[in-house]
Design a protein around this motif. Structure first.
Motif, mmCIF file in Angstrom:
data_model
loop_
_atom_site.group_PDB
_atom_site.id
_atom_site.type_symbol
_atom_site.label_atom_id
_atom_site.label_comp_id
_atom_site.label_asym_id
_atom_site.label_seq_id
_atom_site.Cartn_x
_atom_site.Cartn_y
_atom_site.Cartn_z
ATOM 1 N N UNK A 167 11.006 6.106 19.051
ATOM 2 C CA UNK A 167 11.598 7.373 19.446
ATOM 3 C C UNK A 167 13.049 7.453 18.971
ATOM 4 N N UNK A 168 13.529 8.678 18.810
ATOM 5 C CA UNK A 168 14.936 8.892 18.476
ATOM 6 C C UNK A 168 15.497 9.978 19.387
ATOM 7 N N UNK B 165 17.164 14.086 15.534
ATOM 8 C CA UNK B 165 16.266 15.151 15.959
ATOM 9 C C UNK B 165 14.840 15.018 15.455
ATOM 10 N N UNK B 166 14.560 14.103 14.540
ATOM 11 C CA UNK B 166 13.199 13.983 14.024
ATOM 12 C C UNK B 166 13.021 12.605 13.393
ATOM 13 N N UNK B 167 11.784 12.101 13.451
ATOM 14 C CA UNK B 167 11.478 10.808 12.850
ATOM 15 C C UNK B 167 10.109 10.897 12.193
ATOM 16 N N UNK C 180 15.604 12.697 24.352
ATOM 17 C CA UNK C 180 14.702 12.149 23.335
ATOM 18 C C UNK C 180 14.137 13.323 22.554
ATOM 19 N N UNK C 181 14.329 13.327 21.233
ATOM 20 C CA UNK C 181 14.005 14.507 20.430
ATOM 21 C C UNK C 181 12.891 14.284 19.417
ATOM 22 N N UNK D 57 20.626 7.469 19.099
ATOM 23 C CA UNK D 57 19.973 6.212 19.435
ATOM 24 C C UNK D 57 18.535 6.198 18.937
ATOM 25 N N UNK D 58 18.004 4.987 18.753
ATOM 26 C CA UNK D 58 16.598 4.757 18.430
ATOM 27 C C UNK D 58 16.026 3.834 19.494
ATOM 28 N N UNK D 59 14.764 4.059 19.848
ATOM 29 C CA UNK D 59 14.134 3.225 20.868
ATOM 30 C C UNK D 59 12.787 2.725 20.368
#
Length: 252
Positions: A14-15, A64-66, A4-5, A37-39
């Motif tokens: 999260x991504x 790597x970033x959201x 998870x990044x 993936x996205x959560x």
């Protein structure tokens, strides 16, 4: 293996990426051996972001970033180099951040790398700008303005490792993990002036941190209000360590 990044400030989205061990699976054939993936925490739902049109055979795609509004930053690794991707959401496909190539699909220039990150509110992306020539690759520190779509480059061969939402940029002077200092550029004042971090803190905040900010310091992030700087620093006896500087704290 997974990672998870990135996470939104509200902690609800999260991504990241996972390693796909089955080369014949749908995910590996579509995304490569690293799958994004996205959560959604509240919905307890994992989704795989949809791709737009890709240019090359894809070896891996990682996130790597959201940003707070759930725009997603990722990297496509293919054909020996990486390009940075922007997803407006997980359903609409991706676009490339300032990636140019010629009629034979040879790369001309690209923005970003695996260390690229959004500024806290998503106004900018920090990273590098690569220009590809017959003699090799020329690298410059750079940021991407998400509002204008403009790439702003700086003098040097390192990378922009962090940027505030007001356009204050932190530059590592040589490739990641090998730096000897961090420079600060306030793009709203003078894009060509690079000030060592310790000097910047002394001049702007009255902080005397020259004895603490030694060789090998790299700024990795800034808080949403710009008041806290975090990163890593190299020490002779304990290796790399994390640090935090509170700009509202007592000057030393």
């Amino acid at each position: 293996m997974s990672c998870c990044t990135g996470i939104t400030p509200d902690g609800e989205y999260m991504v990241g990426w996972w390693w796909e061990y089955d080369p014949n699976s749908y995910y590996a054939l579509t995304y490569g051996m690293i799958v994004p993936f996205c959560y959604d925490v509240k919905k307890e739902r994992i989704t795989i972001p949809e791709l737009g049109e890709t240019i090359y055979y894809t070896d891996a795609i990682s996130l790597q970033s959201v940003s707070p509004d759930r725009r997603i930053l990722g990297t496509e690794q293919s054909s020996g180099f990486s390009t940075v991707l922007l997803f407006d959401d997980e359903y609409s496909g991706h676009s490339y951040l300032n990636f140019e190539y010629d009629s034979e699909y040879n790369p001309i220039s690209s923005f970003g790398d695996l260390q690229s990150r959004f500024s806290p509110n998503g106004n900018y992306v920090s990273g590098i700008y690569n220009t590809y020539t017959e003699d090799g690759t020329v690298q410059q520190p750079a940021i991407y303005d998400c509002t204008t779509g403009e790439v702003i480059t700086f003098v040097g061969i390192g990378s922009a490792t962090a940027v505030t939402d007001d356009g204050v940029v932190f530059i590592n002077d040589v490739p990641y993990y090998l730096g000897t200092t961090s420079y600060v550029v306030d793009t709203k004042v003078d894009i060509n002036t690079q000030t060592p971090l310790a000097d910047y803190l002394e001049h702007n905040y009255g902080m005397q941190l020259h004895d603490y900010i030694l060789d090998g310091i790299i700024v990795n992030g800034v808080s949403a209000d710009g008041s806290v700087i975090i990163g890593i620093t190299n020490t002779a006896d304990r290796g790399w360590m994390t640090f935090a500087i509170d700009l509202n704290g007592a000057a030393m």
